[in-house]
Scaffold this motif. Structure first.
Motif, short mmCIF file in Angstrom:
data_model
loop_
_atom_site.label_atom_id
_atom_site.label_comp_id
_atom_site.label_asym_id
_atom_site.label_seq_id
_atom_site.Cartn_x
_atom_site.Cartn_y
_atom_site.Cartn_z
N PRO A 1 1.17 5.83 -1.42
CA PRO A 1 0.27 6.89 -1.88
C PRO A 1 0.79 6.85 -3.39
O PRO A 1 0.03 7.65 -4.32
N ASP A 2 1.95 6.59 -3.94
CA ASP A 2 2.47 6.67 -5.33
C ASP A 2 3.14 5.58 -5.80
O ASP A 2 3.73 4.70 -4.95
N HIS B 1 0.94 -1.10 -0.07
CA HIS B 1 0.21 0.13 0.02
C HIS B 1 0.81 1.40 0.05
O HIS B 1 2.01 1.29 0.87
#
Length: 111
Positions: free
Chosen positions: A24-25, A22
């Motif tokens: 964010p980018d 997981h």
């Protein structure tokens, strides 16, 4: 955002799905993948792919043709009889062909 991770252990090996991270980018996902899936186990490369970008082609879907639909059992050696009787048949056939070849040669010389 979830990224799926595929690891290749050695050059020319297949990439194998090893889990997900997981992040964010993409950049952070690659870093997390390296830490989680390549730090302790040998790895040549990692594929880090956003989960939503992975699509599936299912053979159960209508109009989808995948391998295995065509009868090609002749390609498998296990479908041929290879016991001793079969070997004898091959020898007999070979002898018959040799006799026939000699007969053709003698007939050609006689003409």
């Amino acid at each position: 955002m979830i990224f799926e991770v595929f690891r290749q252990e050695k050059r020319k090996d297949y990439h194998v799905h090893v889990g997900n991270v997981h992040a964010p980018d993409r950049e952070m996902a690659q870093l997390f993948a390296q830490v989680m899936h390549a730090r302790r186990k040998p790895a040549h490369s990692l594929w880090v792919v956003p989960k939503e970008e992975i699509t599936e082609v299912d053979s159960d879907d209508e109009g989808i043709a995948m391998g295995g639909l065509t009868q090609k059992q002749y390609r498998w050696a296990t479908n041929y009889n290879t016991d001793e009787t079969f070997a004898q048949e091959i020898e007999d056939s070979q002898r018959e062909q040799e006799v026939a070849e000699r007969g053709r040669e003698e007939a050609a010389e006689g003409n």
